[in-house]
Design an enzyme around this catalytic site. Sequence first.
Site, PDB file in Angstrom:
ATOM      1  CG  ASP A 118      77.491  16.825  16.141  1.00 46.45           C
ATOM      2  OD1 ASP A 118      76.996  17.948  16.409  1.00 46.45           O
ATOM      3  OD2 ASP A 118      77.594  15.900  16.973  1.00 46.45           O
TER       4      ASP A 118
ATOM      5  CE  LYS B  10      80.546  17.161  18.143  1.00 50.13           C
ATOM      6  NZ  LYS B  10      80.613  16.414  19.399  1.00 50.13           N
TER       7      LYS B  10
ATOM      8  NE  ARG C 194      71.808  12.159  23.641  1.00 50.04           N
ATOM      9  CZ  ARG C 194      72.618  12.063  24.701  1.00 50.04           C
ATOM     10  NH1 ARG C 194      72.131  12.095  25.913  1.00 50.04           N
ATOM     11  NH2 ARG C 194      73.916  11.919  24.522  1.00 50.04           N
TER      12      ARG C 194
END
Length: 482
Positions: A255, A262, A336
Amino acid sequence: MQTSTKQQPIDQIVAEALIVLVFEEKKEQRFGASDLFDSGEISGKALELTLVHHPPGVAAQRVLLAGAGKSEKFDSAELRKLTGAAVRHLQSKSVKTIALVLEDGWATEEYICAAVEGSLLGQFEPDRYKTANDKKTVDSFTVVTATSGADFERAAERGRIIAEAQNFTRGLVNEPANRLTPQKVAEAARQMASENHLECEVLDQAQMQKLGMGALLGVAQGSAEPPALVVIRYRPQKPQGSAHLGLVGKGVTFDTGGISIKPADGMEKMKYDMAGGASMIGAMQALAQLKPSIPVTAFIPSVENMPGSRAQRPGDIVTAMSGKTIEVINTDAEGRLILADALTYARKQGCTHLVDAATLTGAIVVALGHLHVGLFTNDDALRDRVLAAAKSEGERMWPMPLDDDYKDYLKSPFADLPNVGGRWGGAITAAMFLKEFAEETPWVHLDIAGTAWLDDAKPYLAKGPSGVPVRTLVRLATNWKD
Ligand code: BES
Ligand code: ZN
Ligand code: ZN
């Protein structure tokens, strides 16, 4: 490491080291412990370890006095940890054969199972890619009891199956993202399934497109690595009742955050963003051997979240398999999105109860730290089943709120819902988003972002992947009664 049980008097046990539980209030007198207690060198407090060589009156070469704390506070979770700590300690000293003595009321199936688990979990080291061949490994671990119990051997076997499944999960979680792509997750699942006589099916990009999994595919499109939706099926010979448990695990092999990228600091840890998926694969390995009486199907949506030139952008609107439209406000809230389609698919496959596990939010770490898994649900009965399973397995979980009023936090002017809420209650808005896709099906969501990875080693567990919540999932399925 071989694990087994044996019935034998303490003095006759042949082993390089014998682990003996010493309780605070009992002040052990045997094995030279009386002097140590008298001089105050040991107290018997939890996880205190003292190695005694050539102790009087036993055949074993060493006795490891293992502090068990106060006996009224001692339970199987404490024994699991203590055994893990003892095995790690002895392993670091190159001890090869270990026996654990369970005396008095501690010689029960529950405690034998926990001890075997603790030994295997403690032994695990995430050192697969270290090339030096100075690794120290224990050869055998035996639980020795004075009396025999009909099911002691079976309890040890159950402990081995569960701990091996948990270690399998830990191994997968620790794989770096260059070696464990979504296709490799699928391959690992396929191999596990064929070794354990489970069905395994892998949906590819084209199949997902046909099913309309726009939320999952939107995340996948920024990476050159194609996505996979892994489905593993266990069917009992004689199913009891009508329940069909679906286990859904987030399988993001890395991720980066995507376009909402990030910060660099600590990003290397994001290889563990597939820990939820890996725990479902591990749980299925154990269930194949423990054979619960209800069907269990695992669904692992696996993608890499990358900011490639085809990546989805903030503001994109995708259509999920359920038909709902989603405005992607932040591409880092990707878990999600992939779970939304996997939950819909699991429902369409006939699952009557759903449990998902996901390293979903940094916010759950703010809320609960690294101790408790955050538990969210739309069904109190399923919540109670999961909490009971977690309690008996010593995996700490804490129920979080999910009132419908939180829906106000998830509003998009342009689509049915946005993929993120505002500043507050980030773990709750993430769960609220998932709830829209679980719909009426009883469902529990486990946010394991704070608990799937240990930043520091514990005396009983190595640094790195913890393997949470494999044991709870296995217990939930094997204990299921309608
Ligand atoms: N994989 C992360 C969550 C995470 C954070 C796991 C820290 C383990 C440790 C997830 O995909 C994510 O990035 N979530 C965002 C959501 C936010 C953009 C609303 C987060 O928690 O910051
Ligand atoms: Zn993310
Ligand atoms: Zn993530």
